[in-house]
Design an enzyme around this catalytic site. Structure first.
Site, PDB file in Angstrom:
ATOM      1  N   GLU A  40       0.833  -1.205   0.000  1.00 46.71           N
ATOM      2  CA  GLU A  40       0.000   0.000   0.000  1.00 46.71           C
ATOM      3  C   GLU A  40       0.864   1.250   0.000  1.00 46.71           C
ATOM      4  O   GLU A  40       0.558   2.232  -0.673  1.00 46.71           O
ATOM      5  CB  GLU A  40      -0.914   0.017   1.228  1.00 46.71           C
ATOM      6  N   TYR A  72     -14.500  27.014   1.095  1.00 45.69           N
ATOM      7  CA  TYR A  72     -14.467  25.561   0.919  1.00 45.69           C
ATOM      8  C   TYR A  72     -13.393  25.108  -0.054  1.00 45.69           C
ATOM      9  O   TYR A  72     -12.905  23.988   0.040  1.00 45.69           O
ATOM     10  CB  TYR A  72     -15.834  24.987   0.557  1.00 45.69           C
ATOM     11  N   GLU A  92      -7.604   6.105  10.340  1.00 52.53           N
ATOM     12  CA  GLU A  92      -7.922   6.875  11.540  1.00 52.53           C
ATOM     13  C   GLU A  92      -6.938   8.031  11.701  1.00 52.53           C
ATOM     14  O   GLU A  92      -7.330   9.157  12.024  1.00 52.53           O
ATOM     15  CB  GLU A  92      -7.864   5.982  12.791  1.00 52.53           C
ATOM     16  N   LYS A 118     -11.738   4.104   2.233  1.00 53.90           N
ATOM     17  CA  LYS A 118     -10.649   3.362   1.596  1.00 53.90           C
ATOM     18  C   LYS A 118     -11.281   2.199   0.831  1.00 53.90           C
ATOM     19  O   LYS A 118     -11.324   1.065   1.308  1.00 53.90           O
ATOM     20  CB  LYS A 118      -9.673   2.871   2.669  1.00 53.90           C
TER      21      LYS A 118
END
Length: 136
Positions: A40, A72, A92, A118
């Site tokens: 990954e 934004y 997290e 994910k």
């Protein structure tokens, strides 16, 4: 939802009954190298982020005043810098880093909700998505 007490001037009863103004950015898509597996970190993958920014938008709306709101486009760039930046082992940690960076960047921000998705998580099975949601 949790709010930063010093920023929140309205009574909690009002917030609970009527909610809080918010700006939403949904489906932000980035490419990052986060994950616990070496593959990954080397190959990378797609991450999606949904963001809700809670703040009082009355003055911004009544006075058509961007300085009384959060831009934004700039908030998008803050999130992008975290997700496309240095790798974390967990989503997290990605969500927490983005939340803290947003909190530190915008004094008007009274709270936020961030979800990091994910969809390509390395799970040996059929699934649509893995996500983590934080409220700060």
């Amino acid at each position: 939802m949790r709010f930063w007490p010093q920023a929140d001037k309205r009574p909690k009863e009002v917030l609970k009954e009527f909610g809080m103004d918010n700006i939403k950015l949904t489906g932000m898509e980035f490419f990052g190298y986060h994950g616990a597996l070496a593959e990954e970190n080397k190959l990378g993958q797609r991450f999606l982020v949904d963001l809700e920014l809670y703040l009082d938008l009355h003055q911004a709306g009544a006075g058509d005043d961007l300085s009384a709101s959060i831009n934004y486009a700039q908030a998008y760039e803050v999130v992008k810098a975290v997700v496309e930046g240095p790798a974390f082992k967990t989503i997290e940690a990605v969500a927490e880093a983005a939340a803290q960076k947003l909190k530190n960047s915008y004094p008007l921000l009274q709270g936020l909700k961030i979800t990091v998705h994910k969809p390509g998580a390395p799970i040996a099975g059929i699934f649509h998505d893995v996500s983590v949601t934080l409220e700060r």
